[in-house]
Scaffold this active site. Structure first.
Site, mmCIF file in Angstrom:
data_model
loop_
_atom_site.group_PDB
_atom_site.id
_atom_site.type_symbol
_atom_site.label_atom_id
_atom_site.label_comp_id
_atom_site.label_asym_id
_atom_site.label_seq_id
_atom_site.Cartn_x
_atom_site.Cartn_y
_atom_site.Cartn_z
ATOM 1 N NE ARG A 95 -4.024 0.181 2.023
ATOM 2 C CZ ARG A 95 -4.917 0.646 2.891
ATOM 3 N NH1 ARG A 95 -4.920 0.202 4.152
ATOM 4 N NH2 ARG A 95 -5.808 1.539 2.534
ATOM 5 C CG ASP A 243 -3.405 6.702 6.193
ATOM 6 O OD1 ASP A 243 -4.504 7.168 6.567
ATOM 7 O OD2 ASP A 243 -3.123 5.498 6.221
ATOM 8 C CG ASN A 253 -7.227 10.340 7.930
ATOM 9 O OD1 ASN A 253 -6.576 9.354 8.278
ATOM 10 N ND2 ASN A 253 -8.434 10.589 8.415
HETATM 11 O O1 MRU Z 1 -7.638 2.344 4.426
HETATM 12 P P1 MRU Z 1 -7.430 2.313 5.906
HETATM 13 O O2 MRU Z 1 -8.560 1.708 6.646
HETATM 14 O O3 MRU Z 1 -6.088 1.714 6.286
HETATM 15 O O4 MRU Z 1 -7.376 3.858 6.305
HETATM 16 C C1 MRU Z 1 -7.153 4.209 7.634
HETATM 17 C C2 MRU Z 1 -7.177 5.674 7.857
HETATM 18 O O5 MRU Z 1 -7.328 6.470 6.964
HETATM 19 C C3 MRU Z 1 -6.887 6.136 9.245
HETATM 20 O O6 MRU Z 1 -7.604 7.296 9.550
HETATM 21 C C4 MRU Z 1 -5.386 6.440 9.340
HETATM 22 O O7 MRU Z 1 -4.626 5.332 8.911
HETATM 23 C C5 MRU Z 1 -4.989 6.784 10.703
HETATM 24 S S1 MRU Z 1 -5.060 5.377 11.764
HETATM 25 C C6 MRU Z 1 -4.582 5.866 13.289
#
Ligand code: MRU
Length: 343
Positions: A95, A243, A253
């Protein structure tokens, strides 16, 4: 569902030859713990969101590399390190957006490379220790984020969050949820609102589940209802995770975060980003340079529906993240404190 909050989001399985996770694709219907050891399955666990959320992905990747280091047969140190680097590169390609993934893998590789004259079995044990330390540090960091953020939540506040930046995305307190958990521990009464978070429903499936299981007064709303909640005066503060945060504090995010920030600005509601400092990527100047993951069209057109809910040939736009301009962010809460970007 109390049991969910007692299971580690990410841990070594007994024997340390697999990583143990809750398969988050099955929540909230089924709480299933799985052990992942095979390189393709480790990659897939990240790619398919069995484990997800930036900090949890970072901890998982560190543990995954430790697990993989045990099955590298080369006993020559140089050849071992080459193989280990290839495994790290493979995991890193799962990812693109959460910088915690590459951060943790770089930490592991630098640990492997700075072991001086030690032989391969000693390096393998050091890698295990480093992964455990990354995990333990993460838990401490989350609590500190919570302690800095909790005083912002006053009695009877409405607190809105997006996606899942909670225990299931991290280890214990989460990031965006950490101020809520600490305020709840201190006996502050507040109402939590969870954006459903289309298309993968992390807010509905995960945040609503873990907050309500902790005894917090929790309400679920569709993403397109947040502005209406704000207009009705029900939201006093917004906390989201991140992120990747660029050097100028533009923040990537979950998709939909920037819409929330725009609405919060309109209604003059404080908007905080909660993240460990490892999520800040100083090598990236602005949000324009943050790589944004694009995911399968089927997540929008048919997943969760009994039958497809879109024309067969329709083009689909499905970015997993968006970038919130730093000018919309009130402050960034890290383990070091609150850095205010605007008054
Ligand atoms: O696609 P995901 O579920 O991994 O996305 C997660 C998010 O966007 C969260 O808000 C981010 O990773 C922060 S987690 C503390």
């Amino acid at each position: 569902m109390k049991v969910l909050n007692e299971i580690d989001t990410v841990a070594f399985a007994p024997g340390n030859e697999a990583v143990r996770i809750i398969d988050q694709t099955l929540l909230p219907g089924e709480v299933k713990v799985i052990d992942v050891a095979d390189r393709e399955e480790l990659y897939d666990a990240i790619k398919k969101l069995r484990v997800r959320g930036a900090p949890a992905i970072g901890v998982f990747a560190a543990m995954a590399l430790s697990v993989l280091s045990r099955s590298i047969e080369e006993k020559d140190k140089k050849e071992f390190l080459e193989k280990l680097q290839a495994e790290a590169d493979f995991l890193n390609s799962s990812r693109p957006t959460a910088v915690n993934l590459s951060w943790a893998l770089k930490e592991m590789m630098s640990c492997a490379r700075t072991q001086g004259s030690e032989d391969v079995p000693a390096i393998v044990e050091k890698l295990y220790d480093r992964a455990v330390k990354i995990r333990d540090d993460e838990e401490t960091i989350e609590k500190k984020i919570g302690e800095f953020g909790a005083p912002l939540i006053k009695e009877n506040f409405g607190v809105l969050t997006h996606c899942n930046a909670g225990r299931l995305a991290c280890l214990k307190y989460g990031t965006a949820t950490a101020p809520m958990y600490i305020a709840h521990e201190k006996g502050i009464n507040f109402r939590a609102y969870c954006d459903e978070t289309r298309p993968l429903l992390q807010g509905a499936r995960l945040t609503a589940l873990e907050l309500s299981a902790s005894g917090i007064d929790t309400t679920l709303n569709c993403d397109n209802m947040s502005a209406s909640l704000m207009r009705a005066g029900k939201i006093d503060i917004v906390f989201v995770g991140a992120d990747r945060i660029a050097a100028n504090y533009d923040t990537a995010n979950k998709i939909g975060t920037s819409l929330l920030a725009l609405a919060a600005k309109h209604y003059n509601i404080p908007f905080f980003v909660c993240a460990p400092t490892s999520t800040i990527d100083k090598s990236i100047k602005t949000g324009a340079d943050i790589p944004i993951e694009e995911r399968e069209p089927g997540e929008v057109t048919e997943m969760w529906y009994e039958k497809r809910m879109a024309p067969n040939d329709i083009k689909v736009y499905n970015p997993a993240f968006d970038v919130t301009d730093h000018s919309l962010i009130t402050g960034i809460i890290t383990e070091n404190g609150i850095h205010y970007l605007k008054g």
